[in-house]
Design a protein around this motif. Structure first.
Motif, short mmCIF file in Angstrom:
data_model
loop_
_atom_site.label_atom_id
_atom_site.label_comp_id
_atom_site.label_asym_id
_atom_site.label_seq_id
_atom_site.Cartn_x
_atom_site.Cartn_y
_atom_site.Cartn_z
N HIS A 40 6.06 14.16 3.26
CA HIS A 40 5.44 13.02 3.94
C HIS A 40 4.01 13.34 4.33
O HIS A 40 3.11 12.50 4.18
N ARG A 41 3.77 14.54 4.84
CA ARG A 41 2.39 14.92 5.21
C ARG A 41 1.48 14.92 3.98
O ARG A 41 0.33 14.47 4.05
N GLU A 42 1.99 15.41 2.87
CA GLU A 42 1.19 15.42 1.64
C GLU A 42 0.90 14.00 1.15
O GLU A 42 -0.21 13.71 0.68
N ALA A 43 1.91 13.10 1.28
CA ALA A 43 1.70 11.71 0.85
C ALA A 43 0.66 11.03 1.73
O ALA A 43 -0.17 10.25 1.25
N CYS A 44 0.69 11.32 3.04
CA CYS A 44 -0.28 10.71 3.95
C CYS A 44 -1.69 11.22 3.69
O CYS A 44 -2.68 10.51 3.96
N ALA A 45 -1.79 12.44 3.18
CA ALA A 45 -3.11 13.01 2.93
C ALA A 45 -3.75 12.44 1.67
O ALA A 45 -4.97 12.49 1.52
N GLN A 50 1.88 4.98 4.75
CA GLN A 50 3.09 5.60 4.23
C GLN A 50 4.14 5.67 5.33
O GLN A 50 4.04 6.45 6.27
N GLY A 51 5.18 4.87 5.24
CA GLY A 51 6.25 4.88 6.23
C GLY A 51 7.13 6.12 6.07
O GLY A 51 7.15 6.76 5.01
N PHE A 52 7.88 6.45 7.12
CA PHE A 52 8.71 7.66 7.05
C PHE A 52 10.00 7.43 7.81
O PHE A 52 10.01 7.19 9.02
N ASP A 53 11.12 7.49 7.09
CA ASP A 53 12.46 7.45 7.67
C ASP A 53 13.02 8.85 7.51
O ASP A 53 13.41 9.27 6.41
N ALA A 54 13.07 9.62 8.61
CA ALA A 54 13.42 11.04 8.54
C ALA A 54 14.81 11.26 7.96
O ALA A 54 15.01 12.14 7.11
N VAL A 55 15.79 10.45 8.39
CA VAL A 55 17.17 10.64 7.92
C VAL A 55 17.28 10.32 6.44
O VAL A 55 17.86 11.09 5.66
N ALA A 56 16.70 9.18 6.02
CA ALA A 56 16.77 8.80 4.62
C ALA A 56 16.03 9.80 3.73
O ALA A 56 16.48 10.13 2.63
N ALA A 57 14.87 10.28 4.21
CA ALA A 57 14.10 11.25 3.43
C ALA A 57 14.87 12.56 3.28
O ALA A 57 14.86 13.19 2.21
N GLN A 58 15.54 13.00 4.37
CA GLN A 58 16.33 14.23 4.30
C GLN A 58 17.47 14.09 3.30
O GLN A 58 17.71 14.98 2.47
N THR A 87 0.84 -1.19 0.00
CA THR A 87 0.00 0.00 0.00
C THR A 87 0.87 1.24 0.00
O THR A 87 1.80 1.35 0.81
N LEU A 88 0.59 2.15 -0.92
CA LEU A 88 1.31 3.41 -1.00
C LEU A 88 0.41 4.55 -0.56
O LEU A 88 -0.78 4.57 -0.88
N GLY A 89 0.98 5.50 0.17
CA GLY A 89 0.20 6.65 0.62
C GLY A 89 -0.69 6.32 1.79
O GLY A 89 -0.70 5.21 2.32
N GLY A 90 -1.47 7.28 2.20
CA GLY A 90 -2.39 7.08 3.31
C GLY A 90 -1.66 6.79 4.61
O GLY A 90 -0.49 7.14 4.80
#
Length: 300
Positions: free
Chosen positions: A238-243, A184-192, A178-181
């Motif tokens: 990440h917030r936009e992806a979760c929305a 949607q997982g979040f790795d802060a360091v990898a995303a940065q 599942t993508l989004g919603g």
């Protein structure tokens, strides 16, 4: 000497049949166990990973799929064109000329949600299968004229087309994610780091934005500003992806696990797989008997 050579060849064939039958049996037994041990999930609550779904096929908006041989509208197709050939001895046989299958994505609805399925690499078992014959290589192609008509006179072709249609039931087992919603997982360091790599691709724009003293390079304090801005950008993305609404996908799994899409139910599929495994048992048993008989002749 010739007898020994003939016995050696026969022994090799019998041992090969025994081993091949054993491999075939174990492979299909494992496939059946995968299907039996995987419970049917609902799309809304399905766990991430290898899952089994059952629902109804629905058309994708703005996706028009047309079967190549019959021209009928469908969701997925597979076809085969064969030509009737004659050997020098006069025996007739069908020779494959061309084949292909659709790569159009499928949409499965089980009442609790929807899942998009990538059929590439799947073992697809449709209920609609048509077979007919004709005098043209392609049943929808233009009629041959002149020299081409003379060269193709008397030729016979066989067409086989299989299709999936909207409204049909579909059993699906494969890798689910599942993508989004909320999934949607979040790795802060990898995303940065991903945002910084993206910005570095246009380094002149990065300098224009963060090089405060205009010396053409980024100092340590300026890099700290880059990292902070990248962190904020990653969090915003990440917030936009979760929305966004969750998107459920199914594709071919790894680890040699079966990926099956079928109009039939699970029990019917498993029964067919067990029959295939039984054929392997028969081949293995026959090869073992032949091997024992040949070794007995050699011994005595």
């Amino acid at each position: 000497m010739q007898d020994l050579a003939g016995q050696a060849v026969s022994l090799a064939f019998s041992v090969g049949a025994c081993l091949g039958g054993a491999w075939w049996t174990l492979r299909h037994w494992s496939r059946a166990r995968h299907l039996q041990d995987t419970p049917t999930s609902k799309i809304r609550s399905a766990a991430q990973g290898y899952v089994e779904l059952y629902g109804v096929l629905k058309a994708l908006p703005e996706a028009q799929v047309q079967a190549p041989l019959s021209g009928k509208l469908c969701l997925w197709w597979r076809y085969r064109i064969e030509e009737l050939r004659s050997t020098q001895s006069g025996r007739k046989h069908w020779r494959l000329l061309e084949s292909g299958s659709s790569e159009a994505w499928l949409r499965l609805d089980d009442g609790t949600g929807e899942c998009l399925i990538d059929p590439r690499g799947a073992e697809v078992r449709p209920m609609v299968r048509e077979r007919w014959q004709g005098s043209q290589r392609h049943p929808r192609g233009p009629a041959a004229r002149g020299l081409l008509a003379w060269l193709s006179a008397g030729k016979r072709y066989r067409y086989v087309e299989e299709r999936l249609h909207a409204g049909q039931p579909l059993y699906a087992i494969g890798e689910f994610r599942t993508l989004g919603g909320a999934h949607q997982g979040f790795d802060a360091v990898a995303a940065q780091k991903a945002v910084i790599r993206e910005w570095k691709e246009d380094f002149s724009a990065l300098l224009a934005r963060f090089d405060r003293d205009g010396d053409g390079r980024l100092s340590e304090s300026e890099w700290a500003q880059v990292r902070l801005a990248a962190q904020l950008e990653a969090e915003q993305r990440h917030r936009e992806a979760c929305a966004r609404p969750a998107l459920n996908l199914m594709a071919k799994p790894g680890e040699s696990r079966p990926f099956i899409l079928a109009n039939a139910g699970e029990e019917e599929i498993i029964r067919g797989i067990y029959w295939q495994a039984a054929a392997g048992v028969a081949l293995c048993f026959g090869g073992a008997l032949a091997t024992a008989w040949l070794l007995g002749i050699r011994h005595f």
